[in-house]
Design a protein around this motif. Structure first.
Motif, PDB file in Angstrom:
ATOM      1  N   TYR A 148      -4.354   5.996  -5.982  1.00  0.00           N
ATOM      2  CA  TYR A 148      -4.922   6.392  -4.692  1.00  0.00           C
ATOM      3  C   TYR A 148      -6.019   5.408  -4.278  1.00  0.00           C
ATOM      4  O   TYR A 148      -6.098   5.020  -3.101  1.00  0.00           O
ATOM      5  N   ARG A 149      -6.850   5.005  -5.218  1.00  0.00           N
ATOM      6  CA  ARG A 149      -7.884   4.011  -4.896  1.00  0.00           C
ATOM      7  C   ARG A 149      -7.249   2.688  -4.472  1.00  0.00           C
ATOM      8  O   ARG A 149      -7.720   2.048  -3.529  1.00  0.00           O
ATOM      9  N   ARG A 150      -6.188   2.282  -5.162  1.00  0.00           N
ATOM     10  CA  ARG A 150      -5.522   1.002  -4.826  1.00  0.00           C
ATOM     11  C   ARG A 150      -4.992   0.991  -3.401  1.00  0.00           C
ATOM     12  O   ARG A 150      -5.014  -0.059  -2.748  1.00  0.00           O
TER      13      ARG A 150
ATOM     14  N   ARG B 103      -6.175   2.919  -1.021  1.00  0.00           N
ATOM     15  CA  ARG B 103      -7.267   3.357  -0.146  1.00  0.00           C
ATOM     16  C   ARG B 103      -6.958   4.692   0.546  1.00  0.00           C
ATOM     17  O   ARG B 103      -7.173   4.866   1.733  1.00  0.00           O
ATOM     18  N   ARG B 104      -6.463   5.616  -0.249  1.00  0.00           N
ATOM     19  CA  ARG B 104      -6.200   6.976   0.241  1.00  0.00           C
ATOM     20  C   ARG B 104      -6.922   7.968  -0.652  1.00  0.00           C
ATOM     21  O   ARG B 104      -7.185   7.689  -1.814  1.00  0.00           O
ATOM     22  N   ASP B 105      -7.209   9.119  -0.075  1.00  0.00           N
ATOM     23  CA  ASP B 105      -7.883  10.166  -0.827  1.00  0.00           C
ATOM     24  C   ASP B 105      -6.893  10.989  -1.630  1.00  0.00           C
ATOM     25  O   ASP B 105      -5.776  11.256  -1.170  1.00  0.00           O
TER      26      ASP B 105
ATOM     27  N   HIS C 223      -5.288   8.917  -9.653  1.00  0.00           N
ATOM     28  CA  HIS C 223      -6.532   8.540  -8.969  1.00  0.00           C
ATOM     29  C   HIS C 223      -6.643   7.023  -8.831  1.00  0.00           C
ATOM     30  O   HIS C 223      -7.079   6.525  -7.783  1.00  0.00           O
ATOM     31  N   TYR C 224      -6.250   6.300  -9.868  1.00  0.00           N
ATOM     32  CA  TYR C 224      -6.279   4.834  -9.804  1.00  0.00           C
ATOM     33  C   TYR C 224      -5.427   4.327  -8.647  1.00  0.00           C
ATOM     34  O   TYR C 224      -5.857   3.481  -7.858  1.00  0.00           O
TER      35      TYR C 224
ATOM     36  N   ASP D 197       0.808  -1.222   0.000  1.00  0.00           N
ATOM     37  CA  ASP D 197       0.000   0.000   0.000  1.00  0.00           C
ATOM     38  C   ASP D 197       0.840   1.270   0.000  1.00  0.00           C
ATOM     39  O   ASP D 197       0.480   2.254  -0.643  1.00  0.00           O
TER      40      ASP D 197
END
Length: 91
Positions: free
Chosen positions: A63-65, A67-69, A60-61, A40
């Protein structure tokens, strides 16, 4: 290094990636981060270097991986310093 390693990345490698990014060499940081895409914190670094590159869709991809904004109000330099603190706690 092998792309796609599973588990936790070596903190020394991630710290090296952060140092490279802080020095402005996002390409070198990217090469390190992508080797540890199951970690992570490596994915977080990956997200930040894509921000530095200007590839916001890819950022953005990642950040989603991890789990952060995505925080537009936080500079990449400040975010990298934040990552340094997280990595220090892993040692």
């Amino acid at each position: 290094m092998t792309k796609g390693r599973s588990g936790k990345a070596p903190v020394t490698e991630l710290r090296r990636a952060v140092a490279q990014a802080l020095a402005g060499d996002w390409q070198a940081a990217h090469l390190i981060a992508q080797d540890y895409e199951e970690d992570d914190d490596a994915s977080w670094i990956h997200a930040v270097v894509h921000r530095m590159e200007g590839d916001l869709a890819n950022a953005h991809y990642w950040y989603r991986r991890c789990r952060r904004d995505f925080r537009e109000g936080v500079s990449t330099q400040d975010e990298l310093r934040e990552i340094e603190g997280v990595l220090a706690a892993r040692e």
